[in-house]
Each structure stands twice: as C-alpha cells, then as structure tokens.
Design a protein around this motif. Structure first.
Motif, PDB file in Angstrom:
ATOM      1  N   LEU A 288       0.811  -1.213   0.000  1.00  0.00           N
ATOM      2  CA  LEU A 288       0.000   0.000   0.000  1.00  0.00           C
ATOM      3  C   LEU A 288       0.852   1.273   0.000  1.00  0.00           C
ATOM      4  CD1 LEU A 288      -2.710  -1.190   2.550  1.00  0.00           C
ATOM      5  CD2 LEU A 288      -3.112  -0.683   0.128  1.00  0.00           C
ATOM      6  N   ILE A 289       1.837   1.351   0.863  1.00  0.00           N
ATOM      7  CA  ILE A 289       2.655   2.564   0.952  1.00  0.00           C
ATOM      8  C   ILE A 289       3.446   2.796  -0.331  1.00  0.00           C
ATOM      9  CG2 ILE A 289       4.619   3.642   2.123  1.00  0.00           C
ATOM     10  CD1 ILE A 289       2.106   3.878   3.723  1.00  0.00           C
ATOM     11  N   ASN A 290       4.079   1.754  -0.855  1.00  0.00           N
ATOM     12  CA  ASN A 290       4.850   1.910  -2.094  1.00  0.00           C
ATOM     13  C   ASN A 290       3.967   2.379  -3.246  1.00  0.00           C
ATOM     14  OD1 ASN A 290       7.276   1.163  -0.960  1.00  0.00           O
ATOM     15  ND2 ASN A 290       7.032  -1.001  -1.459  1.00  0.00           N
ATOM     16  N   THR A 291       2.755   1.847  -3.320  1.00  0.00           N
ATOM     17  CA  THR A 291       1.839   2.258  -4.387  1.00  0.00           C
ATOM     18  C   THR A 291       1.459   3.725  -4.226  1.00  0.00           C
ATOM     19  OG1 THR A 291       0.962   0.012  -4.557  1.00  0.00           O
ATOM     20  CG2 THR A 291      -0.389   1.787  -5.473  1.00  0.00           C
ATOM     21  N   ALA A 390       7.450  16.413  -1.305  1.00  0.00           N
ATOM     22  CA  ALA A 390       7.993  16.362   0.054  1.00  0.00           C
ATOM     23  C   ALA A 390       7.163  15.424   0.930  1.00  0.00           C
ATOM     24  CB  ALA A 390       8.029  17.767   0.655  1.00  0.00           C
ATOM     25  N   TYR A 391       5.844  15.492   0.803  1.00  0.00           N
ATOM     26  CA  TYR A 391       4.950  14.606   1.565  1.00  0.00           C
ATOM     27  C   TYR A 391       5.232  13.139   1.243  1.00  0.00           C
ATOM     28  CZ  TYR A 391       0.773  11.652   1.531  1.00  0.00           C
ATOM     29  OH  TYR A 391      -0.087  10.590   1.616  1.00  0.00           O
ATOM     30  N   ASP A 392       5.365  12.823  -0.038  1.00  0.00           N
ATOM     31  CA  ASP A 392       5.583  11.433  -0.444  1.00  0.00           C
ATOM     32  C   ASP A 392       6.867  10.876   0.151  1.00  0.00           C
ATOM     33  OD1 ASP A 392       3.308  10.980  -2.095  1.00  0.00           O
ATOM     34  OD2 ASP A 392       4.196  12.261  -3.625  1.00  0.00           O
ATOM     35  N   LEU A 393       7.924  11.644   0.122  1.00  0.00           N
ATOM     36  CA  LEU A 393       9.207  11.179   0.651  1.00  0.00           C
ATOM     37  C   LEU A 393       9.134  10.964   2.170  1.00  0.00           C
ATOM     38  CD1 LEU A 393      11.633  13.418  -1.450  1.00  0.00           C
ATOM     39  CD2 LEU A 393      11.021  11.017  -1.830  1.00  0.00           C
ATOM     40  N   LEU A 394       8.428  11.856   2.865  1.00  0.00           N
ATOM     41  CA  LEU A 394       8.271  11.691   4.313  1.00  0.00           C
ATOM     42  C   LEU A 394       7.416  10.470   4.647  1.00  0.00           C
ATOM     43  CD1 LEU A 394       7.714  15.431   5.331  1.00  0.00           C
ATOM     44  CD2 LEU A 394       9.670  13.985   5.974  1.00  0.00           C
ATOM     45  N   LEU A 395       6.346  10.259   3.894  1.00  0.00           N
ATOM     46  CA  LEU A 395       5.480   9.097   4.130  1.00  0.00           C
ATOM     47  C   LEU A 395       6.257   7.799   3.937  1.00  0.00           C
ATOM     48  CD1 LEU A 395       2.527   8.057   4.612  1.00  0.00           C
ATOM     49  CD2 LEU A 395       2.279   8.044   2.114  1.00  0.00           C
ATOM     50  N   ALA A 401       7.790   0.506   6.786  1.00  0.00           N
ATOM     51  CA  ALA A 401       7.952  -0.725   7.548  1.00  0.00           C
ATOM     52  C   ALA A 401       6.670  -1.185   8.233  1.00  0.00           C
ATOM     53  CB  ALA A 401       9.038  -0.545   8.601  1.00  0.00           C
ATOM     54  N   LEU A 402       5.657  -0.307   8.343  1.00  0.00           N
ATOM     55  CA  LEU A 402       4.399  -0.681   9.001  1.00  0.00           C
ATOM     56  C   LEU A 402       3.406  -1.146   7.939  1.00  0.00           C
ATOM     57  CD1 LEU A 402       2.667  -0.825  11.546  1.00  0.00           C
ATOM     58  CD2 LEU A 402       2.023   1.562  11.179  1.00  0.00           C
ATOM     59  N   LYS A 403       3.221  -2.431   7.835  1.00  0.00           N
ATOM     60  CA  LYS A 403       2.409  -2.989   6.751  1.00  0.00           C
ATOM     61  C   LYS A 403       1.018  -3.378   7.257  1.00  0.00           C
ATOM     62  CE  LYS A 403       6.472  -4.901   4.430  1.00  0.00           C
ATOM     63  NZ  LYS A 403       6.469  -3.918   3.350  1.00  0.00           N
ATOM     64  N   ALA A 404       0.071  -3.408   6.332  1.00  0.00           N
ATOM     65  CA  ALA A 404      -1.278  -3.894   6.648  1.00  0.00           C
ATOM     66  C   ALA A 404      -1.200  -5.394   6.931  1.00  0.00           C
ATOM     67  CB  ALA A 404      -2.216  -3.624   5.473  1.00  0.00           C
TER      68      ALA A 404
END
Length: 408
Positions: A288-291, A390-395, A401-404
């Motif tokens: 999810l995060i990578n997408t 900037a938001y994307d890089l911080l997210l 590392a915190l996955k669903a």
C-alpha cells in the motif's frame, strides 16, 4: 498493536455496499458539476478571484468541522443515521444555493452546507462511509472494495463535471445564464434526497465502540496522529489546485470555455476513476505505501510541468497524465488507515486523518486566489507539486515498515 480484523472476517454484505456506492454516485455527480459551475457562477455575480478563493477555503473549513463531528459521533451512533443526516444537508445546501446570491449568505452556505470545491473525496461524511466499507468487506478484499468505492465516485464526479456545461443548453429553454445555473443547484438538492433513499438501505447496527466501551482512539492514537500530520501536508498542497481553482486558472490563462472545461474535467475524472482498480492491483504486488508514493511523485512532476507549458494542448495533456496517476493513493490510503487501527477506532481514525486534511486544505485556496489576483500565474501549481513530493518522501520514510495485516 494488532487490529481486531482478520482474514477470516465474515462474508461481505454486498447489498449494503451497493447501496452505499449508489449514494456516493449521486453525491459525487452533484459535487462534480458544482465544483466546476461555482467559480463561473460567482464570477457572473461579480465576485473577485480572491473572494472566490476565500469561499472555497471556507467550504473546506466547514467540511472539516462536520467531519470532525462525524468522527466523534461515529463510535456512538448508528452509521445509517449519520449518512441520512448528510444527505438531507446536501438537499438543503442545493436549495439554498438556488435561492440566495448575497456573498455573506453564500459564505454561510459554504461553511454549514456540503459545498465541495474539491469533489466528493472531501465530503464531511466520507469518514463514516469509510467505516461502513471496512465493516462490510473482509480484510483480503478491503483494498479492492475501497477501489470500487473510489471508482464509482470518480466516474460519477466526471459525469457531473461534464454536466456542468448543461447551463449552455438550458439557455435555449429561455432561462437566463444565472437562472440555468440555479436550476443545476436545485438538481443538486434533488440528488441529496436520492442519496437518502440509498443510505436508508445500509443496515442499522449498534456502534462497535459503544458496545465495547472503547475510546474514540486507543492503541492506534500515535499512528493516526502521525498519518494525520502527513496527510495534512498533502492536503495543504492540494488546496492550491482544487478543481474550482484549476478551472479558474484555465479560464484566465487560456480563455477556456465552460463547455470545454466540463469536457476536460470529465476526461480527468475518467482517468482518475480507472486508476483505482490499477492501484488495488499494484498494492497487492508492491504494498500500500509503495503504491501511494511511487504513483504520486510522477503526477506532481506533471503538474509542475503544466505550470510552465505555454501551449493549451501541452498543458491539458500533462494535466491528464497527472489525473491518471494522482488519485491512485486514494483507495490505498483509505485501506491503509482502516488496516492499521482496530475496528472500534475506525470512524475516529477516518475522521482524525481527514479533518486535519480539510483544515490544511482550507488554508491554501485563499492563498492561491490571492496569488492569481496578484498575477502569480502558475505559482500555485508549482507550490502544490513541490509540497506533494515532500509529503511522499516523508510518508515513505516513516511508514514503509508498518504494513497492513494482509501484506504479511
């Protein structure tokens, strides 16, 4: 912290989801044409671009206030009651827009009502809808359910944007241009009543938090607050280019007609809509995060490129590419928030991650309107793109590392 939901959750209650999706379709169809019509309507009433930007900001601030209330009440009241209340508020908003044109009254309508310059995703009732979707879908199908939910809304919103050209056709019936626009606001009221009929079919169930005596936010508080802070940065950036202001920029820079703008936003909505199922497939493979991150950054680069393009065709092409990429984080973000909190926390989590977004987004339209009025040209587009990167890089740094649970 382990979410209470497991992969062995009860089967989906498809009828409830169909009713919810149908109600969202009506709501987003109305929001789609109002977002494009409203700036044109206000210009014809004689208001300045700065005044239009302020009204857009007030509308987002009002949505944030209502969403905060929905989040607090979602754990204490049946979801269906809150959904029905939002539908009746939409009907009242459309009726008021059709009846009044004084700026002070319009500001009050924007704050209290459901006027939505950003489209349906910024609606105050979205946190409750998210909780219903997560409740009715099992964990393995949750992201796809949110993709379908977003797909329905985007398709309806794009058709609504296309319908914003209807006043040009209604003038042939003898209505004045302003009269035709007010007729569209009356239609918006009717759509609210139609939405209430569908919301009434969502099953009434006791609030989970009330049954278990849970606080609005418990174990997941830290995660939710961090996500809310990051989402606020993203929303503040997006507020510089809400649909109404993007339409205003195209009107002023390229003298784009209302009908042409309606076609453009229709195509944008179609591209955004069909990106949602693609996002769900990408999330299954990459997470999810990578997408969210690696589809968002290219879209921001396209927006910055559009700001410097001198040709209308190049500008529209870059904006359409952006539309095909920029919303892939919508179903994945919604699914992620619902996945990393417990079930009783879901309404509050959806609210606490959306309310700061709306508050942050309410600040930037007024700034964007002032920049346009001061001859700032495409500065709002550049600011939007840079802040979103900037938001994307911080997210990515904070949550990769915190996955669903279903991601293993």
């Amino acid at each position: 912290m382990e979410p209470t939901e497991t992969l062995a959750a009860p089967p989906r209650r498809s009828n409830a989801l169909i009713a919810l999706f149908s109600a969202r379709a009506l709501r987003d169809f109305g929001d789609g044409f109002v977002a494009v019509l409203l700036p044109s309507y206000l210009i014809r009433l004689g208001f300045s671009t700065a005044a239009i930007g302020i009204l857009a900001g007030v509308a987002l601030l009002g949505s944030a206030t209502l969403a905060l209330g929905a989040g607090f009440l979602g754990g204490r009241f049946d979801y269906r009651r809150l959904l029905l209340a939002s539908a009746f508020l939409m009907a009242a908003t459309g009726s008021a827009l059709a009846a009044f044109d004084a700026y002070a009254v319009l500001l009050a309508i924007a704050f209290i009502g459901t006027v939505n310059p950003s489209g349906g995703s910024a609606s105050a009732i979205v946190p409750i809808e998210h909780a219903v979707v997560a409740r009715e879908a099992n964990a393995a199908d949750r992201t796809r359910a949110f993709a379908r939910y977003s797909l329905v809304g985007a398709l309806a919103g794009s058709v609504g944007a296309l319908a914003s050209g209807a006043p040009d056709l209604l003038k042939w019936t003898g209505l004045s241009e302003l009269g035709a626009m007010r007729a569209m606001f009356a239609l918006y009221a009717v759509l609210g009543l139609g939405g209430a009929l569908f919301y009434a079919r969502v099953p009434a169930r006791p609030p989970v938090a009330a049954e278990k005596g849970a606080a609005a936010l418990g174990l997941s508080r830290g995660i939710v607050y961090r996500l809310a802070a990051l989402f606020s940065l993203d929303a503040f950036a997006g507020g510089f280019v809400v649909q109404s202001l993007l339409a205003l920029w195209l009107f002023q820079k390229f003298d784009l007609s209302l009908a042409a703008a309606g076609v453009f936003f229709f195509l944008s909505g179609i591209l955004s809509a069909f990106s949602f199922p693609v996002a769900a497939r990408l999330a299954d493979r990459f997470g999810l995060i990578n997408t969210m991150v690696f589809t968002h950054i290219p879209s921001s680069l396209c927006l910055i490129g559009a700001a410097f393009a001198s040709s209308l065709n190049v500008t529209l092409a870059l904006l359409l590419i952006r539309a095909a990429l920029s919303q892939m984080d919508v179903p994945t973000r919604s699914s992620y928030v619902m996945a990393v909190v417990t079930e009783p926390e879901r309404p509050a989590a959806a609210s606490f991650t959306s309310v700061p977004r709306s508050l942050a987004a309410s600040l930037s339209p007024g700034l964007a309107g002032a920049l346009f009025a001061a001859g700032g040209g495409a500065a709002p587009l550049v600011l939007c793109g840079a802040l979103k990167i900037a938001y994307d890089l911080l997210l990515l740094r904070q949550f990769r590392a915190l996955k669903a649970p279903e991601e293993g």
